[in-house]
Design a protein around this motif. Sequence first.
Motif, short mmCIF file in Angstrom:
data_model
loop_
_atom_site.label_atom_id
_atom_site.label_comp_id
_atom_site.label_asym_id
_atom_site.label_seq_id
_atom_site.Cartn_x
_atom_site.Cartn_y
_atom_site.Cartn_z
N ILE A 224 -1.67 10.93 -3.67
CA ILE A 224 -0.37 10.40 -4.09
C ILE A 224 -0.38 8.88 -4.07
O ILE A 224 0.14 8.21 -4.97
CB ILE A 224 0.75 10.93 -3.18
N ALA A 225 -0.99 8.31 -3.02
CA ALA A 225 -1.00 6.85 -2.87
C ALA A 225 -1.91 6.18 -3.88
O ALA A 225 -1.74 5.00 -4.19
CB ALA A 225 -1.43 6.47 -1.45
N GLY A 226 -2.87 6.91 -4.40
CA GLY A 226 -3.78 6.32 -5.36
C GLY A 226 -4.88 5.52 -4.69
O GLY A 226 -5.09 5.58 -3.48
N ASP A 227 -5.55 4.72 -5.51
CA ASP A 227 -6.71 3.98 -5.03
C ASP A 227 -6.38 2.54 -4.65
O ASP A 227 -7.28 1.72 -4.44
CB ASP A 227 -7.80 3.97 -6.10
N GLY A 228 -5.10 2.21 -4.55
CA GLY A 228 -4.73 0.85 -4.22
C GLY A 228 -4.61 -0.05 -5.43
O GLY A 228 -4.46 -1.27 -5.27
N GLY A 229 -4.67 0.51 -6.63
CA GLY A 229 -4.53 -0.29 -7.84
C GLY A 229 -3.08 -0.63 -8.12
O GLY A 229 -2.17 -0.32 -7.36
N ILE A 230 -2.88 -1.25 -9.28
CA ILE A 230 -1.55 -1.77 -9.59
C ILE A 230 -0.50 -0.66 -9.70
O ILE A 230 0.65 -0.83 -9.29
CB ILE A 230 -1.59 -2.61 -10.90
N LEU A 231 -0.89 0.51 -10.22
CA LEU A 231 0.10 1.59 -10.35
C LEU A 231 0.56 2.09 -8.99
O LEU A 231 1.76 2.38 -8.80
CB LEU A 231 -0.49 2.74 -11.18
N SER A 232 -0.36 2.20 -8.04
CA SER A 232 0.04 2.69 -6.71
C SER A 232 0.93 1.67 -6.00
O SER A 232 1.89 2.05 -5.32
CB SER A 232 -1.20 3.00 -5.87
N VAL A 233 0.64 0.39 -6.16
CA VAL A 233 1.45 -0.64 -5.52
C VAL A 233 2.83 -0.71 -6.18
O VAL A 233 3.86 -0.82 -5.51
CB VAL A 233 0.75 -2.01 -5.56
N LEU A 234 2.86 -0.65 -7.52
CA LEU A 234 4.14 -0.62 -8.22
C LEU A 234 4.96 0.59 -7.78
O LEU A 234 6.18 0.49 -7.58
CB LEU A 234 3.91 -0.57 -9.72
N GLY A 235 4.30 1.73 -7.61
CA GLY A 235 5.00 2.92 -7.16
C GLY A 235 5.56 2.76 -5.77
O GLY A 235 6.68 3.20 -5.48
N ALA A 236 4.81 2.11 -4.86
CA ALA A 236 5.28 1.89 -3.50
C ALA A 236 6.52 1.02 -3.47
O ALA A 236 7.48 1.28 -2.74
CB ALA A 236 4.17 1.26 -2.66
N VAL A 237 6.52 -0.04 -4.30
CA VAL A 237 7.68 -0.92 -4.37
C VAL A 237 8.87 -0.17 -4.97
O VAL A 237 10.01 -0.27 -4.48
CB VAL A 237 7.36 -2.18 -5.19
N ALA A 238 8.63 0.59 -6.02
CA ALA A 238 9.71 1.35 -6.68
C ALA A 238 10.32 2.37 -5.73
O ALA A 238 11.54 2.57 -5.71
CB ALA A 238 9.19 2.02 -7.94
#
Length: 319
Positions: A224-238
Amino acid sequence: MFEAFANWIVYGLAGMQGTALGAALHFFVMDVTKILVLLTLVIYVMGLLRAMLSPERVREFIRARSNVSARFMAVGLGAVTPFCSCSSIPLFIGFVEAGIPLGVTLSFLIASPMINEVAIVVLASVIGWQTTAIYVATGLAVAFVGGFVIERFRPERWVEEYVWKIHVGEAQRAAPDVSLRGRHEYALAQVREIVGRIWKFVLIGVGVGAFIHGYVPQDFVARIAGDGGILSVLGAVAVGVPLYSDAVGIIPIAEVLLQKGVPLGTVLAFMMAVTALSLPEMVILRKVVKWPLLGVFAGYLATAFVIVGLLFNQLGVMQ
């Protein structure tokens, strides 16, 4: 001590060794007792030292400084004062009335809910001083730079008209009681007020963390968290934006996410979004600023948190 207490309650008395429920309850009992005890002790001690510090004195400290030194002081005071986002309106009005530049005011408002000495002690006790130092340093940097960035948009034109017309005045105040008894009473009042305000967030945060710890497999969290790329970070902020929690309340969730292998940068971005970019805080700020300034403020924070997350994920800082 806290782990031994949880062992006695969950494993000794309840006999829940080796079960998912036992693991979840052990995490819950240990973290709730640890956080509430640390909260009480730290708030009391800081209350003794801070008996004469008030929002008005914070304002006076900052008003007499130059722009750059005022900004440093605003960020520093934001990190050591117990004012949450609920204090945004009176602080904002008081700073504007005192003639403090909006950039300095906004730097304070970014730092204050995101960092405080209570959260620092609890965070360090839960996930270690290294991660705590990273969180504090990046939070202070985001707050400091934020004031300069937002100033470039000439934000004065986007403050509600009634704010400029308010004059708080210099009413006479009773001299604070600086005796040992007076400081003790103030410290106890601080414990009752702050713990009374955030204990619900602590229970919710630890409850969510306990559920993830006991029932959510590590590989599922990693996917779910992903590999630490931009999509996972954007998702965490969202995900963090609709939530609302004191900085202390989000710590147990961050602890479990790190244990489950979520990259540090992603966790930092999530924590910052919950404490400084939450939807309730934006609603509060909207009462004193117009939509364009609110958009610039939120846009800067979201961008900064994503950059922080990506930076630390790329650096691969030790967790």
